[in-house]
Scaffold this motif. Sequence first.
Motif, PDB file in Angstrom:
ATOM      1  N   MET A 180       0.834  -1.203   0.000  1.00 25.97           N
ATOM      2  CA  MET A 180       0.000   0.000   0.000  1.00 25.97           C
ATOM      3  C   MET A 180       0.871   1.256   0.000  1.00 25.97           C
ATOM      4  N   GLU A 181       1.947   1.226   0.780  1.00 23.05           N
ATOM      5  CA  GLU A 181       2.885   2.356   0.787  1.00 23.05           C
ATOM      6  C   GLU A 181       3.525   2.556  -0.585  1.00 23.05           C
ATOM      7  N   ASP A 182       3.962   1.453  -1.176  1.00 20.71           N
ATOM      8  CA  ASP A 182       4.611   1.526  -2.490  1.00 20.71           C
ATOM      9  C   ASP A 182       3.672   2.094  -3.548  1.00 20.71           C
ATOM     10  N   ASP A 183       2.438   1.604  -3.550  1.00 21.57           N
ATOM     11  CA  ASP A 183       1.471   2.072  -4.554  1.00 21.57           C
ATOM     12  C   ASP A 183       1.185   3.568  -4.389  1.00 21.57           C
ATOM     13  N   TYR A 184       1.148   4.028  -3.139  1.00 21.83           N
ATOM     14  CA  TYR A 184       0.890   5.450  -2.905  1.00 21.83           C
ATOM     15  C   TYR A 184       2.066   6.306  -3.385  1.00 21.83           C
ATOM     16  N   LYS A 185       3.288   5.826  -3.126  1.00 21.75           N
ATOM     17  CA  LYS A 185       4.467   6.547  -3.612  1.00 21.75           C
ATOM     18  C   LYS A 185       4.484   6.586  -5.135  1.00 21.75           C
ATOM     19  N   ASP A 186       4.136   5.464  -5.759  1.00 24.59           N
ATOM     20  CA  ASP A 186       4.087   5.418  -7.225  1.00 24.59           C
ATOM     21  C   ASP A 186       3.021   6.380  -7.756  1.00 24.59           C
ATOM     22  N   TYR A 187       1.915   6.490  -7.051  1.00 28.48           N
ATOM     23  CA  TYR A 187       0.853   7.401  -7.471  1.00 28.48           C
ATOM     24  C   TYR A 187       1.342   8.845  -7.438  1.00 28.48           C
ATOM     25  N   LEU A 188       2.056   9.213  -6.390  1.00 29.89           N
ATOM     26  CA  LEU A 188       2.572  10.575  -6.281  1.00 29.89           C
ATOM     27  C   LEU A 188       3.625  10.850  -7.343  1.00 29.89           C
ATOM     28  N   LEU A 189       4.477   9.850  -7.623  1.00 30.67           N
ATOM     29  CA  LEU A 189       5.495  10.016  -8.665  1.00 30.67           C
ATOM     30  C   LEU A 189       4.851  10.180 -10.042  1.00 30.67           C
ATOM     31  N   ALA A 190       3.740   9.472 -10.251  1.00 30.28           N
ATOM     32  CA  ALA A 190       3.050   9.559 -11.538  1.00 30.28           C
ATOM     33  C   ALA A 190       2.227  10.837 -11.673  1.00 30.28           C
ATOM     34  N   ASN A 191       2.025  11.534 -10.561  1.00 29.48           N
ATOM     35  CA  ASN A 191       1.244  12.779 -10.573  1.00 29.48           C
ATOM     36  C   ASN A 191       2.037  13.886  -9.867  1.00 29.48           C
ATOM     37  N   PRO A 192       3.144  14.316 -10.459  1.00 33.51           N
ATOM     38  CA  PRO A 192       4.023  15.292  -9.796  1.00 33.51           C
ATOM     39  C   PRO A 192       3.385  16.654  -9.551  1.00 33.51           C
ATOM     40  N   ASP A 193       2.302  16.958 -10.248  1.00 32.49           N
ATOM     41  CA  ASP A 193       1.654  18.263 -10.067  1.00 32.49           C
ATOM     42  C   ASP A 193       0.806  18.314  -8.803  1.00 32.49           C
ATOM     43  N   GLU A 197       0.248  16.899   0.391  1.00 33.90           N
ATOM     44  CA  GLU A 197      -0.504  17.247   1.598  1.00 33.90           C
ATOM     45  C   GLU A 197      -1.988  17.440   1.319  1.00 33.90           C
ATOM     46  N   GLU A 198      -2.346  17.578   0.052  1.00 32.91           N
ATOM     47  CA  GLU A 198      -3.745  17.788  -0.304  1.00 32.91           C
ATOM     48  C   GLU A 198      -4.397  16.537  -0.885  1.00 32.91           C
ATOM     49  N   VAL A 199      -3.609  15.495  -1.098  1.00 27.93           N
ATOM     50  CA  VAL A 199      -4.150  14.255  -1.665  1.00 27.93           C
ATOM     51  C   VAL A 199      -4.885  13.478  -0.577  1.00 27.93           C
ATOM     52  N   VAL A 200      -6.117  13.112  -0.868  1.00 29.31           N
ATOM     53  CA  VAL A 200      -6.910  12.301   0.062  1.00 29.31           C
ATOM     54  C   VAL A 200      -6.778  10.843  -0.361  1.00 29.31           C
ATOM     55  N   SER A 201      -6.189  10.033   0.490  1.00 33.54           N
ATOM     56  CA  SER A 201      -6.050   8.608   0.202  1.00 33.54           C
ATOM     57  C   SER A 201      -5.990   7.841   1.506  1.00 33.54           C
ATOM     58  N   MET A 202      -6.151   6.544   1.413  1.00 32.72           N
ATOM     59  CA  MET A 202      -6.079   5.721   2.606  1.00 32.72           C
ATOM     60  C   MET A 202      -4.690   5.823   3.239  1.00 32.72           C
ATOM     61  N   MET A 203      -3.638   5.781   2.412  1.00 32.33           N
ATOM     62  CA  MET A 203      -2.278   5.807   2.946  1.00 32.33           C
ATOM     63  C   MET A 203      -1.908   7.158   3.520  1.00 32.33           C
ATOM     64  N   SER A 204      -2.368   8.241   2.911  1.00 31.31           N
ATOM     65  CA  SER A 204      -2.048   9.559   3.465  1.00 31.31           C
ATOM     66  C   SER A 204      -2.654   9.702   4.854  1.00 31.31           C
ATOM     67  N   PHE A 205      -3.811   9.081   5.077  1.00 33.85           N
ATOM     68  CA  PHE A 205      -4.442   9.105   6.390  1.00 33.85           C
ATOM     69  C   PHE A 205      -3.708   8.190   7.365  1.00 33.85           C
ATOM     70  N   LEU A 206      -3.404   6.978   6.935  1.00 35.55           N
ATOM     71  CA  LEU A 206      -2.762   6.012   7.831  1.00 35.55           C
ATOM     72  C   LEU A 206      -1.365   6.453   8.240  1.00 35.55           C
ATOM     73  N   GLU A 207      -0.622   7.035   7.312  1.00 35.84           N
ATOM     74  CA  GLU A 207       0.759   7.426   7.624  1.00 35.84           C
ATOM     75  C   GLU A 207       0.827   8.423   8.774  1.00 35.84           C
ATOM     76  N   ALA A 208      -0.214   9.214   8.938  1.00 36.47           N
ATOM     77  CA  ALA A 208      -0.224  10.191  10.030  1.00 36.47           C
ATOM     78  C   ALA A 208      -0.361   9.522  11.389  1.00 36.47           C
ATOM     79  N   TYR A 209      -0.703   8.247  11.395  1.00 39.83           N
ATOM     80  CA  TYR A 209      -0.906   7.528  12.656  1.00 39.83           C
ATOM     81  C   TYR A 209       0.129   6.423  12.867  1.00 39.83           C
TER      82      TYR A 209
END
Length: 582
Positions: A180-193, A197-209
Amino acid sequence: MNTKIKKALGLGVLALAGLFALYSCADKWEDHYETVQGETYQGTLLDYLESQSEQLSDFAEILKAVGYESNLASNQMFTVWAPVNGSFDKEALLATIERGDKERVVERFVQNHIALYSISLSPNEQDVTLQNSKVIKLSSAAEAKFGDCDIIKPNVACKNGVFNVIGAENVYIPTIYEIMEDDYKDYLLANPDLNPEEVVSMMSFLEAYNADSLDESKSVFFGLDMNGNRVYIDSVMIRNNTILKMLDALVYEEDSTYWTVVPTVEAYQQRYEEAKKFLVYNPSVNAITPNMSDSLQNRYAHLFAMRDLFFNVNANEHYSDSLKSTDYNAGLNWKEHVYRGDPFGSDGILANAEVVECSNGNIYKVNEYPYSIYDQFFKEISATLTNSLVDVTNSNTKNCTMDPVPSGRTIFTESISGKVWNLEYLHLIPTTNLVQPQVTFKITGTLSGTYDLKLVTLSPQFLVKGEINPETDDKLYKFRVNLFQRDENGDMPQRATTLYVPGTKTRDFESHPVTELSTPYDTIDICPITLDHCYYGRDEAGIMVQLVTNVSSSLLKNGYSREMLLHKILLVPHVEEEESGE
């Protein structure tokens, strides 16, 4: 036998070999535990690695690139399984280090070939815990395999451990959480724009905890710094995530087995936004803590979007026809959080997903959620009235007494509906024959949305023991319903809104004759109600429902009753009928 005990025996077996020879059973013990001796080298593990540059220079280069070579020159005991040149993608690892992800290479490559302590091949296979906490099978000396890798040169005894040369890379198999972490990193790399901090995703929420901690037993201690703090040259962390722990979904642990439904970022965002509509908190909560309403909305919207996505395989022995999520709690409501049917069938929730095998289970990637918001979080609220009665000191109960009968008391009656057992109900009893009883109930846990309000009652005949007289025992209820809803200041209004029978101008609701009922319960449809604010997860009730009997003296003589048997209030999610489009 415990792995640590095996390791300890491995360290001392050479010294004890002579003593074992004194006993007649020595041969049997040696067959089981004697270490297969290999070459002895007078230098450290690093010295030996550098002496084998012809076949191990690539492995040495990676170790130096991440600063790990000093570990193999330290006094700490290690066992190394070094893959030969050309057996792994060195350039890809160097590129990962170059882009600043050194820790990934350390955990998934370097520590995947190194274990603490001296561990040697022996006549029996053994489980080995690597430095990254992965457990791998070390075969018997006769087979000479490290996991799936052939050991080309085993058991080279160095000053600070044991060195082995293997013919292939020990491929790292990530956990569900790591994928799940890897896929989220790949998503951010594929969408550099995108701003992460504004992306809403399961991993962005979980990482804060994430609340990882140091595993001192597996970390390599170096010494104390100038302030007396312990310094480690190699830190091994214990994974912990407070949200996943709360959900009982420890998908980061190696000794667990889960099936996890993972929506795409876009699907998750859509479900998150849908959830927010039902989580519009009363602005008055800000009077206590600024921005609390926004914080509550965000937290619960994520939790709603994640509900019923995690399944513990070990807790689902009947998964071929039903599947319980980790949200399931048999003590609260055993019907909730259970998918009924074959999850892998043609219409099953896991049928059309992309399957990714992980070290601790499977991920099922989906482009859209396999269930609706009504299956996931916008659900029926069932308010048991014995627990919801408003305090009589608030003048919300008058002209009557209440007889709460807990579940377990037997009501017996012979009727066309058969015998009724163990029903929980509240017996509303008028204080005199001249008054109209009134009672009010508080409803907690409501969302901001539209519900169909329903009242579930029992006919008075269910109190009758023995033969029933249909003319006297089957009475009807007639009553009005008032709704109290907190305003934007969080205050409950003094005056209620009276509800009307849908499509009419009448305010009087009636029960059904017992002859029309197929069960002892009588569900009376009141009307849809739209709640402006959410009180989910809050102690206070967002609404109160008031019942006022409206039985005139003439009706009292003609089959109606001011006495009522109340079972529960239901708030059923209101689903608008789809337009035909014609």
